[in-house]
Write a protein that holds these residues in place. Structure first.
Motif, PDB file in Angstrom:
ATOM      1  N   LEU A  12      42.293  40.336  44.788  1.00 37.93           N
ATOM      2  CA  LEU A  12      42.888  39.542  43.705  1.00 37.93           C
ATOM      3  C   LEU A  12      43.518  38.284  44.303  1.00 37.93           C
ATOM      4  O   LEU A  12      44.727  38.177  44.464  1.00 37.93           O
ATOM      5  CB  LEU A  12      43.936  40.374  42.955  1.00 37.93           C
ATOM      6  CG  LEU A  12      43.414  41.631  42.253  1.00 37.93           C
ATOM      7  CD1 LEU A  12      44.573  42.448  41.680  1.00 37.93           C
ATOM      8  CD2 LEU A  12      42.425  41.266  41.143  1.00 37.93           C
ATOM      9  N   VAL A  29      40.270  46.156  39.378  1.00 35.90           N
ATOM     10  CA  VAL A  29      40.280  44.902  40.142  1.00 35.90           C
ATOM     11  C   VAL A  29      39.028  44.078  39.849  1.00 35.90           C
ATOM     12  O   VAL A  29      39.102  42.849  39.680  1.00 35.90           O
ATOM     13  CB  VAL A  29      40.400  45.207  41.649  1.00 35.90           C
ATOM     14  CG1 VAL A  29      40.125  43.962  42.475  1.00 35.90           C
ATOM     15  CG2 VAL A  29      41.773  45.766  41.967  1.00 35.90           C
ATOM     16  N   CYS A  42      39.395  42.578  36.241  1.00 31.44           N
ATOM     17  CA  CYS A  42      40.497  41.635  36.005  1.00 31.44           C
ATOM     18  C   CYS A  42      40.701  40.768  37.239  1.00 31.44           C
ATOM     19  O   CYS A  42      41.798  40.720  37.810  1.00 31.44           O
ATOM     20  CB  CYS A  42      41.772  42.399  35.652  1.00 31.44           C
ATOM     21  SG  CYS A  42      41.562  43.634  34.361  1.00 31.44           S
ATOM     22  N   ARG A  43      39.689  40.090  37.644  1.00 33.80           N
ATOM     23  CA  ARG A  43      39.723  39.362  38.914  1.00 33.80           C
ATOM     24  C   ARG A  43      40.635  38.140  38.881  1.00 33.80           C
ATOM     25  O   ARG A  43      40.957  37.584  39.929  1.00 33.80           O
ATOM     26  CB  ARG A  43      38.308  38.935  39.294  1.00 33.80           C
ATOM     27  CG  ARG A  43      37.649  37.959  38.313  1.00 33.80           C
ATOM     28  CD  ARG A  43      36.220  37.643  38.709  1.00 33.80           C
ATOM     29  NE  ARG A  43      35.372  38.818  38.591  1.00 33.80           N
ATOM     30  CZ  ARG A  43      34.078  38.814  38.899  1.00 33.80           C
ATOM     31  NH1 ARG A  43      33.512  37.712  39.360  1.00 33.80           N
ATOM     32  NH2 ARG A  43      33.351  39.907  38.755  1.00 33.80           N
ATOM     33  N   ASN A  44      41.049  37.700  37.687  1.00 38.88           N
ATOM     34  CA  ASN A  44      41.914  36.523  37.586  1.00 38.88           C
ATOM     35  C   ASN A  44      43.383  36.887  37.391  1.00 38.88           C
ATOM     36  O   ASN A  44      44.186  36.027  37.015  1.00 38.88           O
ATOM     37  CB  ASN A  44      41.459  35.625  36.430  1.00 38.88           C
ATOM     38  CG  ASN A  44      40.133  34.946  36.723  1.00 38.88           C
ATOM     39  OD1 ASN A  44      39.802  34.684  37.880  1.00 38.88           O
ATOM     40  ND2 ASN A  44      39.362  34.672  35.688  1.00 38.88           N
ATOM     41  N   LEU A  45      43.737  38.127  37.634  1.00 37.25           N
ATOM     42  CA  LEU A  45      45.130  38.546  37.485  1.00 37.25           C
ATOM     43  C   LEU A  45      46.047  37.689  38.356  1.00 37.25           C
ATOM     44  O   LEU A  45      45.784  37.459  39.534  1.00 37.25           O
ATOM     45  CB  LEU A  45      45.286  40.013  37.883  1.00 37.25           C
ATOM     46  CG  LEU A  45      45.165  41.078  36.796  1.00 37.25           C
ATOM     47  CD1 LEU A  45      45.336  42.458  37.393  1.00 37.25           C
ATOM     48  CD2 LEU A  45      46.177  40.856  35.680  1.00 37.25           C
ATOM     49  N   LEU A  96      46.631  36.156  42.702  1.00 38.69           N
ATOM     50  CA  LEU A  96      47.953  36.740  42.475  1.00 38.69           C
ATOM     51  C   LEU A  96      49.066  35.768  42.848  1.00 38.69           C
ATOM     52  O   LEU A  96      49.039  35.138  43.909  1.00 38.69           O
ATOM     53  CB  LEU A  96      48.119  38.028  43.281  1.00 38.69           C
ATOM     54  CG  LEU A  96      47.526  39.311  42.700  1.00 38.69           C
ATOM     55  CD1 LEU A  96      47.764  40.475  43.651  1.00 38.69           C
ATOM     56  CD2 LEU A  96      48.117  39.631  41.331  1.00 38.69           C
ATOM     57  N   LEU A 139      43.547  45.634  46.320  1.00 33.20           N
ATOM     58  CA  LEU A 139      44.327  44.550  45.723  1.00 33.20           C
ATOM     59  C   LEU A 139      44.112  43.232  46.454  1.00 33.20           C
ATOM     60  O   LEU A 139      44.336  42.159  45.879  1.00 33.20           O
ATOM     61  CB  LEU A 139      45.819  44.902  45.724  1.00 33.20           C
ATOM     62  CG  LEU A 139      46.255  46.079  44.850  1.00 33.20           C
ATOM     63  CD1 LEU A 139      47.779  46.223  44.886  1.00 33.20           C
ATOM     64  CD2 LEU A 139      45.786  45.894  43.404  1.00 33.20           C
TER      65      LEU A 139
END
Length: 716
Positions: free
Chosen positions: A411, A378, A381-384, A414, A408
């Protein structure tokens, strides 16, 4: 929008002149920019053929280049033959991008009118009726074409393509090709390809029972030209013939890997053995290219050190679906030990049972995940925007901030999320919930009989049915308010009609922790004001379905809903709540229900009739029943429904009779009508495919997870 441009109010005291001024203030008084934005949401056929004729100002705005350069007819089921012909006649010269994907109801003669759009740069004709000769005639006139999507059906003959057609194809840079027969299609003619998308939908046998072979392609055409290729994508339906054919496409890549290749994706259900050619291809890719998107068959990755040698530039999409990828490998080989990957927008880890656990592959389903691995993922990949963790048991351990939902929740970008049901259960049973083993017990008191499945309290927000602020799932949804697609799918769920897996008669029981997820968790979904697509599958602890009412009341943007195996399997416990929910779903276009013993009766169809925007309906129910008279009355009331697929326990005679009645009654007024009524026997999908061509099965018919299924913006 009033088509006449006049006030339709019933107030007799307002003079006509004042009414006209009022309408001008409400609509035509807006700036052109605002009006153009409003008009961009109107179907192209209505815009050009109806709205344009209301007044002079709209006549000018409706022909603005921002509205006529791109025309979308996909899923515009009211775009009749005459409307499409007239549309092309009036603005054909202005159209530069045309999407007619899935316009199966239009004849080949009507599709041929696309040739009049001489300025076309991009056209999508997937799912349209096209012969080799018609395609040749059409493409010969489209000299500016650079992007093309077509189907290759049995009978296709590249030898019938004219020299002018091949000249156009030689300039095409993007090609999407869906194969229903072993063929290279038009790929060998596209010598300037930069993006190639291949969808393999070839059945192993013909309708007559003959076995197909990829050897039919030998000698058909010259080899493909891949020297300029940047994106290679192949999605295979189940079947050995699709694997045999894709190997022929890959053989050329193995000889020389394109220098500019930055996305290589192959999606294969089941196993797909490596060959010498594919090993050479992967070795060459590891040496010579840096990728931005990667998806490989699980058998190519399992037990391989391939990821360790792959180089990535600014990756935006990874899919490791069904791979035995451990958490350690995920952190070390994919995100380089926690290196920040702001570019990663989409990640598919569906079926990766070990991806959130340490390196040991001896993990049992009931074992807890390693929250440290997920925390690293997480943070990196904070821009997922799209994340799929379905088809696995991801159980969280106790401790503050260690639950999967809590991690999650960081994020915030999302937009789509797919989770196993057991992953959203609290680590420890909450005080406000009854023990799991008592969830299905029937309360008894003072000798009064209690009806199973009847809601005891009509208010969906009171008691257990209301969203619980203390639940980790409630907190997760609060922190991702812009979520547009949500899937909660049981870890052991197996659909009777799956898209990419074999239909299983005796599926596994739900995960034990899923027993702690019930009506209150479903009610929490009502927080998502922007939710458009929702899937709920295998939630055994749904008692009344009252949480569905919360969703219907609050998720006013909901367009597609898929419900499967909710509550007790032997009884439909949520019928009353579902009926209440549907009353509020005014924007619902697609509904898929999969539930054994479902009774599609007059009560159900009466409630469904209140979904005024509904276009597609699919019902899958082993041992289920339906009332033909109720179906006919429903179709008469819901004028926009064009796809009606029902697979129940009714006899073949009953199904055929109802199907013929529906076609006879409504096909004349709904040219796009697609009706399939068929018995669902013990073998499930097998008997359906044998007797119903796959081209007749709509995309909502076959169940699959859609989150992070493909890279974002892969095509149109």
């Amino acid at each position: 929008m009033a088509s006449s441009g006049e006030d339709t109010s019933n107030d007799d005291d307002v003079p006509p002149a004042a009414a006209a001024v009022a309408v001008g203030a409400h609509l035509l008084g807006f700036s052109d920019e605002i009006l153009l934005h409003i008009l961009s949401h109107v179907p192209s056929t209505d815009l050009v053929l109806n709205v344009r004729r209301t007044c002079r100002k709209l006549a000018v705005l409706c022909l603005d280049k921002s509205l006529t350069h791109t025309v979308l007819l996909q899923k515009d089921y009211e775009a009749s033959e005459d409307k499409v012909k007239q549309l092309v006649k009036e603005i054909g010269r202005e159209i530069q991008q045309l999407n007619m994907a899935g316009c199966y109801w239009l004849s080949g003669a009507t599709i041929e009118h696309v040739a009049r759009c001489r300025s076309l740069v991009k056209v999508n004709l997937s799912g349209c009726h096209l012969t080799s000769l018609r395609l040749s005639k059409m493409l010969s006139a489209l000299q500016h074409l650079r992007s093309l999507a077509i189907d290759v059906s049995p009978g296709f003959d590249a030898g019938q393509l004219s020299g002018e057609c091949k000249a156009t194809l030689s300039r095409v840079r993007e090609l999407k090709q869906t194969l229903y027969t072993p063929s290279y299609g038009v790929v060998p003619c596209c010598t300037s390809l930069e993006k190639l998308l291949l969808y393999f939908e070839i059945l192993d046998r013909t309708r007559e029972g003959a076995i197909l072979s990829g050897q039919l392609m030998v000698g058909q055409s010259n080899v493909p030209h891949y020297q300029n290729l940047r994106v290679f994508y192949a999605r295979l339906a189940p079947g050995y013939i699709n694997q045999e054919v894709v190997r022929l496409y890959l053989a050329v890549l193995s000889d020389r890997t394109p220098e500019n290749l930055h996305a290589f994706l192959i999606s294969v259900p089941g196993s797909f053995a490596e060959s010498g050619a594919t090993k050479n291809l992967l070795d060459s890719m590891a040496r010579n290219v840096a990728l931005d998107a990667l998806q490989l068959p699980r058998s190519w990755l399992n037990g391989s050190s391939l990821l360790q040698h792959m180089k990535f530039n600014n990756p935006f999409y990874f899919s490791f679906s069904r791979c035995t990828l451990s958490g350690g490998h995920l952190i070390q080989r994919v995100i380089n030990g926690g290196k920040e990957l702001r570019s990663l927008a989409s990640l598919n880890l569906s079926g990766c049972v070990h991806c959130l656990s340490p390196d040991s592959l001896l993990r049992k389903a009931e074992d807890d995940i390693d929250s440290g691995i997920l925390e690293t993922l997480v943070a990196s990949c904070r821009n997922l925007r799209h994340l799929n963790l379905s088809a696995a048991h991801h159980h969280s351990s106790e401790g503050p901030g260690r639950h999967l939902c809590q991690l999650l929740a960081r994020l915030h970008h999302l937009r789509s999320l797919s989770l196993p049901v057991c992953s959203v259960a609290d680590s420890a049973p909450r005080a406000d919930r009854a023990p799991a083993q008592a969830m299905h017990a029937v309360p008894r008191g003072f000798g009064k009989k209690v009806r199973i499945g009847v809601q005891s309290c009509p208010n969906p927000f009171s008691g257990q049915a209301g969203p619980q602020p203390s639940s980790v799932f409630w907190s997760l949804l609060k922190n991702v308010p812009f979520l547009e697609r949500l899937e909660l799918i049981g870890s052991n769920f197996s659909s009777a009609m799956p898209r990419n897996e074999p239909a299983i008669r005796n599926s596994l029981p739900p995960c034990g922790r899923a027993q702690n997820v019930g009506d209150s968790e479903v009610a929490a979904i009502g927080q998502l004001a922007f939710l458009r697509h929702l899937t709920l599958a295998q939630l055994p602890s749904i008692l009344t379905g009252s949480g569905l009412v919360s969703i219907g009341l609050q998720c006013q943007q909901l367009q597609s809903l898929s419900l499967a195996n909710l509550g007790m399997m032997g009884k439909v416990v949520y019928m009353s709540a579902l009926s209440d929910m549907l009353k509020h779903c005014k924007r619902l276009k697609d509904l898929r229900l999969e539930q054994p013993y479902f009774s599609a009766n007059a009560q159900f169809f009466q409630a469904l009739s209140q979904c005024s925007a509904l276009q597609r309906l699919c019902l899958v129910s082993r041992s289920g029943t339906l009332q033909p008279e109720a179906v006919l009355a429903f179709m008469a009331r819901c004028l926009h429904v064009v796809v009606c697929h029902m697979f129940t326990g009714e006899s073949l005679a009953t199904c055929k009779s109802l199907q013929q009645s529906l076609l006879r009654s409504f096909q004349a007024e709904r040219p796009a009508l697609n009706v399939v009524i068929f018995p669902l026997l013990h073998e499930g999908l097998t008997n359906v495919i044998r007797d119903v061509p796959m081209v007749h099965l709509d995309e909502i018919t076959l169940f699959k997870s859609r989150v992070a299924e493909e890279p974002p913006n892969l095509w149109w």
